[in-house]
Design a protein around this motif. Structure first.
Motif: not given
Length: 813
Positions: A654-661, A688-701
């Motif tokens: 369900t998270g296709a449109n929200t790379t951050y979540f 895959a998680a690292a790529q999703a965060l990169q696309r979101a332009g953010t870093e993990p907590w």
């Protein structure tokens, strides 16, 4: 619409035109009386357009001669039916379009009418010539110089060497010539004579049982049994190859390094990967460098791709400039279609049907009339139907068309009025999105509207239009869902400092608080959250629930765990009191995360299970992702690995449109895989998680970094650093569909391979080559290659051997 029976919805809205490798029939073309309404064949991406050299001109009727048209000879001398009638070959080589070539050839073996449909400059004619290059009985009829419907039969007569009849019908003579043959007749460039061509094709196919017709047009003939193949933008790799080949042709001697390849890719992106614009750009290398061409295209595509000494003298006039390509179609639109297209030109990028209707119509225009116009523009290849997203029909104007129409809109002084319509539509959506006591609109729609919100906001600011506040709040909302915390804070600080945004202070504090939370700036987050709580303290339970939830989570970041848990529990009570099940589930999810962070596992698990029960089917995808992921971590902490994996899998789906979540769900699955000792799967999911965060332009907590660090160390120790890097890199290449394949397989559900791809996968596992697979399945070699390439991209495989190893994990029946 011509044709009988069937679905009477506009055919470009009734079904998705990009479901690859499928087409629907509305009758069979071998039935003599029904040749009508387009059966759709999905478009592939990839192609080339090279202007044919020395085209023969068809015969022109007396009516055309009297109007000053050039008198047409009978063209090249064509032997009688049944003898060799070769199609004209282009001197330039053909690049790309493997999928379309195979699909058209396959269709011509089983169907009697196939139409290549697409925008100007997409290479329809060149593709048709490539399809028929080895068919020595094929007949080519070039119609772009034919201006009158009654001249079509004369053009065909010229192509098959039938002379005008003194006594008797020329139609009868043509039919008699073609009746006993198995020829393919190519009717090229039919868009300006669609109705007349449809009648001619119907007569030909009724009278000639063995005849097949291949049509190129910017719109379908809409005949029963017609199979339409959409010819759109090229595959990016093919577009780059075409550019380099054409650069060599103009003696540019371009030696492309890595940086040049990136620049060429950007040039091809800017001209929409369309073959003709790519060729026009390549010709500019005679006088400009790559960087100079890019700068010129940024200013104006239309002024960059101009005639002059860059023109190929063999190309038809309508293909010598971008303006000529677009004008050929634009001039054949009705007045209402032109007006609608001009207004739609202010929409840069994709837009949904509702926004298109609001922009191209007005209060006096019935909705069904605006939808009809949009459907007609799609049918005429002036508007492109994009992939459907979250049940939204999406459209886009190709950039050459958009710039052309935008200039027409400006010339009629309609730009400001059209922007006013756009702002009104976006403000209506923004207001409904922030009325927490009212039913929610489609929440994922804001991700589609994102670019238009920025465009409309800038227009309002330049004119001091007070509606810019609503638009700014929606921009903050879109950026928040994308995870762009720093962008949110920059805009939020500007808004709080400006007097014009005072009416929206609460919403601004809300988005600022959550952005500080994501950046782990607890004190600032708590300051904004308390401001929000004060502003909404007299509002309804729904508003108070949101405010308390924000304060509670900010308190967690600020280190005040005791206060945080009490406030989050209060937010859940307020949400339940409001009667909103989805808001209750979201407040519970934040409470679950807080309880997990302070180690209260049992309560977290109980609240998580309750939140899943409250999750509604109509919730936005990013909300479903968030609730499932929060519940997954609670179950993971309590060692319920199967339940955790199921929740995280739902989060990925369900998270296709929200790379951050989506990154949270992928991190969760990586932790599950680590606990189960699957080092390879752990590495892939971390990538895959690292790529999703990169696309979101953010870093993990830092909290998530600590949780995943042990999993990473386990995978490196088990695999070794080299294999770990390879598996991690594969994860970064996976598409969302590929991710769903992986996580669904681990959850015991089926793969998303198509039936044909499953057949090919079995044969790959059996060690068959592409040629052997094609022979065994009875399909074209190019079709096998296309499917294998798609599977390589989908699953992030770097080679056929790696793909075979990955496919071995699927449970194929």
């Amino acid at each position: 619409m011509r044709g009988s029976g069937g679905d009477h919805r506009p055919h470009h809205l009734a079904g998705h035109p990009r479901d690859q490798g499928r087409h629907a029939d509305r009758g069979r073309a071998d039935q003599p009386r029904d040749i009508g309404s387009a059966a759709r064949v999905a478009p592939h991406r990839g192609a080339v357009r090279s202007p044919p050299q020395g085209r023969a001109r068809p015969a022109i009727s007396r009516a055309d001669r009297s109007r000053g048209q050039p008198t047409g000879s009978r063209g090249r001398r064509v032997p009688a039916a049944g003898q060799s009638r070769p199609v004209k070959r282009d001197l330039a080589d053909f690049i790309g379009r493997a999928g379309e070539l195979n699909e058209v050839r396959r269709l011509l073996r089983s169907r009697r009418l196939v139409t290549l449909v697409g925008p100007g400059g997409s290479g329809k004619t060149r593709l048709a010539e490539e399809v028929l290059k080895n068919d020595h009985q094929a007949v080519r009829v070039h119609l772009d110089v034919v201006s009158r419907p009654d001249s079509i039969w004369h053009a065909i007569a010229s192509a098959v060497d039938v002379r005008e009849q003194v006594h008797g019908s020329i139609i009868g003579a043509v039919v008699q010539q073609l009746a006993s043959t198995q020829s393919v007749v190519l009717l090229d460039n039919c868009e300006h004579l669609v109705e007349a061509c449809a009648q001619v094709v119907t007569q030909l196919l009724r009278a000639c049982d063995r005849l097949r017709v291949l049509v190129t047009s910017r719109q379908p003939l809409d005949l029963d049994g017609e199979a339409c193949v959409y010819i759109g933008p090229m595959d990016p790799a093919d577009a780059t190859a075409l550019f380099l080949r054409r650069a060599d042709a103009v003696q540019a001697h371009l030696v492309a390094g890595d940086r040049d390849h990136d620049l060429i890719g950007r040039l091809c992106d800017r001209v929409e990967h369309l073959p003709l614009p790519i060729e026009l750009v390549a010709r500019r290398l005679r006088t400009l460098s790559l960087a100079e061409i890019e700068q010129a295209l940024e200013k104006s595509m239309r002024s960059t791709l101009v005639p002059g000494d860059q023109v190929d003298p063999a190309s038809p006039p309508r293909h010598r400039t971008i303006d000529a390509v677009v004008a050929w179609s634009y001039e054949r639109l009705s007045a209402g279609e032109r007006d609608a297209l001009n207004r739609l030109s202010i929409l840069v990028g994709t837009f949904d049907l509702d926004l298109g209707v609001r922009v191209c119509g007005d209060s006096s225009t019935p909705r069904h009339a605006a939808i009809h116009v949009i459907s007609s523009l799609c049918a005429k290849s002036m508007l492109v139907r994009e992939e459907e997203k979250d049940q939204l029909l999406l459209f886009r104007l190709l950039e050459p068309v958009r710039q052309f129409a935008a200039d027409r809109l400006k010339a009629t002084n309609g730009t400001d009025q059209t922007y006013d319509r756009l702002v009104a539509a976006l403000v209506d959506h923004a207001r409904s999105g922030w009325e927490l006591d009212e039913p929610r609109p489609n929440e994922d729609r804001i991700l589609v509207l994102h670019a238009h919100l920025i465009n409309a906001h800038d227009w309002c600011k330049r004119r001091n239009d007070p509606r810019h506040g609503y638009l700014a709040i929606s921009i903050l909302d879109a950026w928040t869902r994308h995870g762009h915390a720093k962008r949110v804070l920059h805009l939020a600080q500007q808004m709080l400092a400006e007097h014009g945004y005072s009416d929206y202070a609460a919403e601004v504090h809300y988005f600022a608080a959550w952005s500080h939370i994501r950046l782990e700036q607890g004190a600032e987050a708590l300051r904004h959250a308390n401001q929000l709580r004060n502003l909404w303290k007299s509002r309804s339970s729904a508003y108070q629930a949101v405010a308390l939830n924000t304060v509670g989570f900010a308190a967690i970041q600020a280190g005040d765990d005791a206060q945080a848990i009490d406030v989050l529990r209060a937010s859940v009570r307020q949400a339940v009191q409001s009667g909103d099940a989805l808001r209750s589930a979201l407040c519970m999810s934040n409470l679950v995360k807080a309880l997990c962070q302070i180690g209260q596992k049992d309560e977290a698990l109980a609240v998580a299970r309750q939140s899943l029960l409250l999750l509604t089917d109509d919730a936005a995808g990013y909300r479903k992702c968030y609730v499932h992921t929060s519940a997954g971590f609670a179950m993971l902490d309590c060692d319920h690995l199967d339940e955790a994996r199921t929740c995280f899998t739902e989060g990925v789906i369900t998270g296709a449109n929200t790379t951050y979540f989506l990154s949270f769900a992928l991190h969760g699955l990586a932790l599950v895989a680590s606990r189960q000792g699957d080092a390879s799967q752990t590495a892939v999911l971390l990538g895959a998680a690292a790529q999703a965060l990169q696309r979101a332009g953010t870093e993990p907590w830092e909290y998530w970094k600590q949780r995943t660090r042990a999993a990473e160390q386990m995978a490196v120790a088990e695999l070794g650093s080299g294999l770990y890097r390879k598996a991690h890199a594969r994860g970064t290449r996976l598409t969302h569909t590929g991710l769903v394949d992986i996580v669904s397989r681990k959850s015991g559900t089926s793969t998303t391979l198509t039936r044909r791809q499953e057949d090919i996968a079995r044969l790959i596992l059996a060690g068959r080559t592409n040629a052997e697979i094609a022979e065994q399945l009875g399909i074209a070699l190019g079709t096998v290659r296309t499917h294998v390439s798609q599977m390589l991209r989908r699953h992030g495989a770097g080679s056929r051997a790696e793909l075979a190893r990955l496919l071995a994990e699927f449970e194929l029946d």
